[in-house]
Design a protein around this motif. Sequence first.
Motif, PDB file in Angstrom:
ATOM      1  N   VAL A 152       0.834  -1.208   0.000  1.00 36.25           N
ATOM      2  CA  VAL A 152       0.000   0.000   0.000  1.00 36.25           C
ATOM      3  C   VAL A 152       0.866   1.253   0.000  1.00 36.25           C
ATOM      4  N   LEU A 153       1.928   1.251   0.800  1.00 36.36           N
ATOM      5  CA  LEU A 153       2.824   2.409   0.827  1.00 36.36           C
ATOM      6  C   LEU A 153       3.506   2.604  -0.520  1.00 36.36           C
ATOM      7  N   LEU A 154       3.891   1.517  -1.168  1.00 35.41           N
ATOM      8  CA  LEU A 154       4.481   1.623  -2.503  1.00 35.41           C
ATOM      9  C   LEU A 154       3.469   2.183  -3.494  1.00 35.41           C
ATOM     10  N   ASP A 155       2.225   1.723  -3.412  1.00 32.05           N
ATOM     11  CA  ASP A 155       1.187   2.250  -4.305  1.00 32.05           C
ATOM     12  C   ASP A 155       0.989   3.749  -4.088  1.00 32.05           C
ATOM     13  N   ASP A 206      -5.186   4.550 -13.193  1.00 31.41           N
ATOM     14  CA  ASP A 206      -4.796   3.155 -12.974  1.00 31.41           C
ATOM     15  C   ASP A 206      -4.034   2.993 -11.658  1.00 31.41           C
ATOM     16  N   ALA A 207      -3.147   3.934 -11.365  1.00 32.60           N
ATOM     17  CA  ALA A 207      -2.385   3.861 -10.109  1.00 32.60           C
ATOM     18  C   ALA A 207      -3.305   3.998  -8.902  1.00 32.60           C
ATOM     19  N   GLU A 208      -4.296   4.882  -8.998  1.00 32.25           N
ATOM     20  CA  GLU A 208      -5.235   5.055  -7.886  1.00 32.25           C
ATOM     21  C   GLU A 208      -6.110   3.821  -7.706  1.00 32.25           C
ATOM     22  N   ILE A 209      -6.509   3.190  -8.815  1.00 34.57           N
ATOM     23  CA  ILE A 209      -7.293   1.958  -8.708  1.00 34.57           C
ATOM     24  C   ILE A 209      -6.479   0.854  -8.045  1.00 34.57           C
ATOM     25  N   GLN A 210      -5.216   0.723  -8.430  1.00 37.60           N
ATOM     26  CA  GLN A 210      -4.346  -0.281  -7.818  1.00 37.60           C
ATOM     27  C   GLN A 210      -4.173  -0.014  -6.326  1.00 37.60           C
ATOM     28  N   LEU A 211      -4.055   1.252  -5.972  1.00 35.14           N
ATOM     29  CA  LEU A 211      -3.940   1.621  -4.561  1.00 35.14           C
ATOM     30  C   LEU A 211      -5.181   1.213  -3.791  1.00 35.14           C
ATOM     31  N   GLU A 212      -6.351   1.479  -4.334  1.00 38.54           N
ATOM     32  CA  GLU A 212      -7.590   1.115  -3.642  1.00 38.54           C
ATOM     33  C   GLU A 212      -7.721  -0.399  -3.519  1.00 38.54           C
ATOM     34  N   ASN A 213      -7.326  -1.122  -4.561  1.00 41.23           N
ATOM     35  CA  ASN A 213      -7.391  -2.585  -4.493  1.00 41.23           C
ATOM     36  C   ASN A 213      -6.494  -3.133  -3.390  1.00 41.23           C
ATOM     37  N   GLU A 233       0.465   4.865   8.587  1.00 45.19           N
ATOM     38  CA  GLU A 233       1.644   5.643   8.935  1.00 45.19           C
ATOM     39  C   GLU A 233       2.808   5.179   8.068  1.00 45.19           C
ATOM     40  N   PRO A 234       3.589   6.079   7.513  1.00 40.08           N
ATOM     41  CA  PRO A 234       4.698   5.649   6.647  1.00 40.08           C
ATOM     42  C   PRO A 234       5.820   5.023   7.461  1.00 40.08           C
ATOM     43  N   VAL A 235       6.592   4.177   6.807  1.00 33.65           N
ATOM     44  CA  VAL A 235       7.816   3.633   7.389  1.00 33.65           C
ATOM     45  C   VAL A 235       8.985   4.229   6.630  1.00 33.65           C
ATOM     46  N   ASN A 236      10.153   4.070   7.178  1.00 34.29           N
ATOM     47  CA  ASN A 236      11.361   4.636   6.566  1.00 34.29           C
ATOM     48  C   ASN A 236      12.241   3.500   6.060  1.00 34.29           C
ATOM     49  N   PRO A 237      12.084   3.140   4.789  1.00 30.25           N
ATOM     50  CA  PRO A 237      12.968   2.091   4.246  1.00 30.25           C
ATOM     51  C   PRO A 237      14.430   2.505   4.359  1.00 30.25           C
ATOM     52  N   ARG A 238      15.245   1.626   4.913  1.00 31.23           N
ATOM     53  CA  ARG A 238      16.649   1.960   5.109  1.00 31.23           C
ATOM     54  C   ARG A 238      17.386   1.964   3.786  1.00 31.23           C
TER      55      ARG A 238
END
Length: 453
Positions: A152-155, A206-213, A233-238
């Motif tokens: 979800v965060l990636l989307d 399309d990106a918003e639809i993928q996010l909702e899915n 809440e976001p995470v902080n990828p190292r």
Amino acid sequence: MRKFNQIIVFIWFVLTPLTGFSQDTLLLDFPKAVELGMKANLEYRIQENNLEILQKEKQVAMLSHLPSVGINSNVLSQSGQQFQQVEGEIVVTNVTNNIVSGGLNVNMPVFNAGRRILDTQSAKLAYEAGEKGLERAKQQVIFDVAQRYLQVLLDEELVRIARENLENQQEQLRQITGFVDAGIRTVSDLYNQQSEVARLESVLVDAEIQLENDRWALAEYLQLEAGVTARLEPVNPREGGSEFGSQPLNTLYEMAMANRQDFQQQQLLSNSFKKDMQAAKSMFYPRVSAFFNYNTFFTSLDERGFTEQLWRIYPQRTLGLSINIPIFSNWQTRLDVTRAKMALENQELQEQALDRRIFQDIQLAQQNYQAALKRRANTAVQVKAAEEAKVAVDERFRLGLSNFVDLATANQTLVAAKADQAQAIYTLFFQEVQMRFALGTLEIRPTENPATE
């Protein structure tokens, strides 16, 4: 298909204000999401219930070393011929005899070829195995939630990139419109830019639809109530470090064997089944038990009082030993031993299979982790080069030295590079989660990210 998706999203945006009043937004951080996942996950709940049963079995096995005590009582009325002894003779009379009887029975196994000890050890090992299984089920929930949470965060990041690109191209469209009005660019450039903006609008949809899915997939896994929307809440990828990339495979395998709860569970179950087989074999040997019985009664045929009969006249006390020597039990004991032996062999086969799978998990996780490291480094170079190329092409286009195809190609290359970089960063972060899951060290504490120990 793209036009159909646009229609669906348009309808969704139109209906959202009408249904928005019934929706609630739930702010979730990763530990809270894991907590909800454990409450909703069927396998984890089953493991919890099984562990409670194992705990009771362990308690029963421990208490089996104590004597068993029982109290019995009977109240009855006999009508008809009654036999009485009067002055040395047996007299038969037709009367009604009211009888009250009671007793106390105590039994204590003295020797049963170590069966009680073996059963106690087996129950203890089974309970410890249940604890390990529950811990591994928790790690599985953390892994599953992390996979959906990070997706979800990636989307969201991809939607941000798509929206930013659309805004940039809309600004580019305004500039080209000015160039056309000034006679610097041709009308075909204007039409091409309008087409590009329309295409990017579809990309954003399309990106918003993928996010909702993917949001729905996370909400479904967490079993959120209908109408509840999760805001993560976001995470902080190292960005730095390659903790597992440089570790030798043998070292990682040894770490996994020392930390994998499911492998420890299989080892404990093997030892428990071994105790069960030994306990079954103990039924071939004699068994000795001690017992104590206290019995008394009251009869209406005796004219003496109720209390006097119960406590002074008729009490009987019996203390003794009971010896049971098995000679022939229709091979039932042999059947029990065979079943226990096969259960042990099956468990050992499962332990060996898990050993091989752990090695494969570690090998695959290490390869994916190393590939993710390389991809992250490559995408960083890719983005930097694409940004430099975009700046150069923009300047050449402004000066009329390059055409629209060059401009569109440079922009698409930059957007693709940014999307690849975002995916590479989150993929590396998830690969670290997967590596810790394979090693058996994946856990979560409050205010920590899913990859922390």
